[in-house]
Design a protein around this motif. Sequence first.
Motif, PDB file in Angstrom:
ATOM      1  N   GLY A  64       0.821  -1.210   0.000  1.00 18.25           N
ATOM      2  CA  GLY A  64       0.000   0.000   0.000  1.00 18.25           C
ATOM      3  C   GLY A  64       0.846   1.247   0.000  1.00 18.25           C
ATOM      4  O   GLY A  64       1.967   1.255  -0.509  1.00 18.25           O
ATOM      5  N   SER A  65       0.362   2.281   0.626  1.00 21.84           N
ATOM      6  CA  SER A  65       0.961   3.609   0.510  1.00 21.84           C
ATOM      7  C   SER A  65       2.376   3.700   1.044  1.00 21.84           C
ATOM      8  O   SER A  65       3.163   4.520   0.586  1.00 21.84           O
ATOM      9  CB  SER A  65       0.093   4.631   1.229  1.00 21.84           C
ATOM     10  N   PHE A  66       2.708   2.895   2.040  1.00 25.68           N
ATOM     11  CA  PHE A  66       4.036   2.981   2.632  1.00 25.68           C
ATOM     12  C   PHE A  66       4.845   1.716   2.398  1.00 25.68           C
ATOM     13  O   PHE A  66       5.720   1.381   3.185  1.00 25.68           O
ATOM     14  CB  PHE A  66       3.934   3.304   4.116  1.00 25.68           C
ATOM     15  N   GLY A  67       4.571   1.028   1.317  1.00 24.65           N
ATOM     16  CA  GLY A  67       5.370  -0.132   0.976  1.00 24.65           C
ATOM     17  C   GLY A  67       4.691  -1.445   1.300  1.00 24.65           C
ATOM     18  O   GLY A  67       3.464  -1.549   1.294  1.00 24.65           O
ATOM     19  N   THR A  68       5.502  -2.464   1.612  1.00 26.95           N
ATOM     20  CA  THR A  68       5.021  -3.834   1.744  1.00 26.95           C
ATOM     21  C   THR A  68       5.301  -4.383   3.135  1.00 26.95           C
ATOM     22  O   THR A  68       6.411  -4.238   3.655  1.00 26.95           O
ATOM     23  CB  THR A  68       5.687  -4.727   0.691  1.00 26.95           C
ATOM     24  N   VAL A  69       4.281  -5.014   3.715  1.00 28.22           N
ATOM     25  CA  VAL A  69       4.394  -5.606   5.047  1.00 28.22           C
ATOM     26  C   VAL A  69       4.116  -7.100   4.939  1.00 28.22           C
ATOM     27  O   VAL A  69       3.159  -7.516   4.284  1.00 28.22           O
ATOM     28  CB  VAL A  69       3.407  -4.960   6.045  1.00 28.22           C
ATOM     29  N   ARG A  80       7.835  -8.799   8.858  1.00 32.17           N
ATOM     30  CA  ARG A  80       8.894  -8.054   8.181  1.00 32.17           C
ATOM     31  C   ARG A  80       8.278  -6.929   7.370  1.00 32.17           C
ATOM     32  O   ARG A  80       7.188  -7.071   6.817  1.00 32.17           O
ATOM     33  CB  ARG A  80       9.713  -8.977   7.279  1.00 32.17           C
ATOM     34  N   VAL A  81       8.993  -5.805   7.301  1.00 33.35           N
ATOM     35  CA  VAL A  81       8.614  -4.702   6.431  1.00 33.35           C
ATOM     36  C   VAL A  81       9.680  -4.568   5.358  1.00 33.35           C
ATOM     37  O   VAL A  81      10.878  -4.497   5.674  1.00 33.35           O
ATOM     38  CB  VAL A  81       8.483  -3.377   7.213  1.00 33.35           C
ATOM     39  N   LEU A  82       9.268  -4.572   4.092  1.00 35.27           N
ATOM     40  CA  LEU A  82      10.219  -4.447   2.991  1.00 35.27           C
ATOM     41  C   LEU A  82      10.467  -2.968   2.729  1.00 35.27           C
ATOM     42  O   LEU A  82       9.547  -2.219   2.407  1.00 35.27           O
ATOM     43  CB  LEU A  82       9.667  -5.133   1.739  1.00 35.27           C
ATOM     44  N   VAL A  83      11.715  -2.559   2.861  1.00 32.55           N
ATOM     45  CA  VAL A  83      12.082  -1.150   2.765  1.00 32.55           C
ATOM     46  C   VAL A  83      12.971  -0.939   1.545  1.00 32.55           C
ATOM     47  O   VAL A  83      13.991  -1.610   1.385  1.00 32.55           O
ATOM     48  CB  VAL A  83      12.825  -0.689   4.036  1.00 32.55           C
ATOM     49  N   ASP A  84      12.569  -0.007   0.705  1.00 36.41           N
ATOM     50  CA  ASP A  84      13.370   0.396  -0.445  1.00 36.41           C
ATOM     51  C   ASP A  84      14.296   1.522   0.009  1.00 36.41           C
ATOM     52  O   ASP A  84      13.847   2.622   0.314  1.00 36.41           O
ATOM     53  CB  ASP A  84      12.447   0.857  -1.579  1.00 36.41           C
TER      54      ASP A  84
END
Length: 202
Positions: A64-69, A80-84
Amino acid sequence: HSDSILGAQAFPGGGRVVTAGHDHQAIIWNASSGEALQKLRSLDTERLMGVAVLLGGRVVATTGSFGTVIWDVATGREWRVLVDENPTRWQHGIGIRGFPDGERLLTWNYVEAMVWNLTDGALLRRLVSVTGEVSNAALAPGGDYVVTCGNGIVAVWHVDSGLAVHSFGRRGGAQLMNGDLPRPCAVDVVVGRAADPQGLGV
């Protein structure tokens, strides 16, 4: 859900379904009774756009708006949260799919598709659209190729190299989509000969 549902996928075996939507949460449902079994509430202040069931149903991924969980289904907590680390101007994820090997994840925003390692959350490949837009994406059944579409162009990507091996659409080749309406688009992949780009059907 209290608002629009934008993503859904069944669990292996078909007994449960997970949905995700504008109300910032994913819900796991009993497919037979329609009972809500579990709610995975995102801290995202915007809408969720996609959802995928991974690792045989042990985890669920939302984008969604702040990436992938990535969520642990057993506990209902974020795993885990996938962070670019080098984000484009579009962090907003609009779609997500799991690779057949269960070890990788495909996500896409409006300008690129990304391949992630599910185990450690590392970004493995960044597939940047030559047209400046990615509206949808699909995986070849073997997971060797990714197909993206957007702005009237379909591109076929080799995952290991990160290279676009073929593209076609309104700027050349078959006229597949209305160039005046770049979004939305739908894409799917079939394979005639395994690991052979000439055997891909889109």
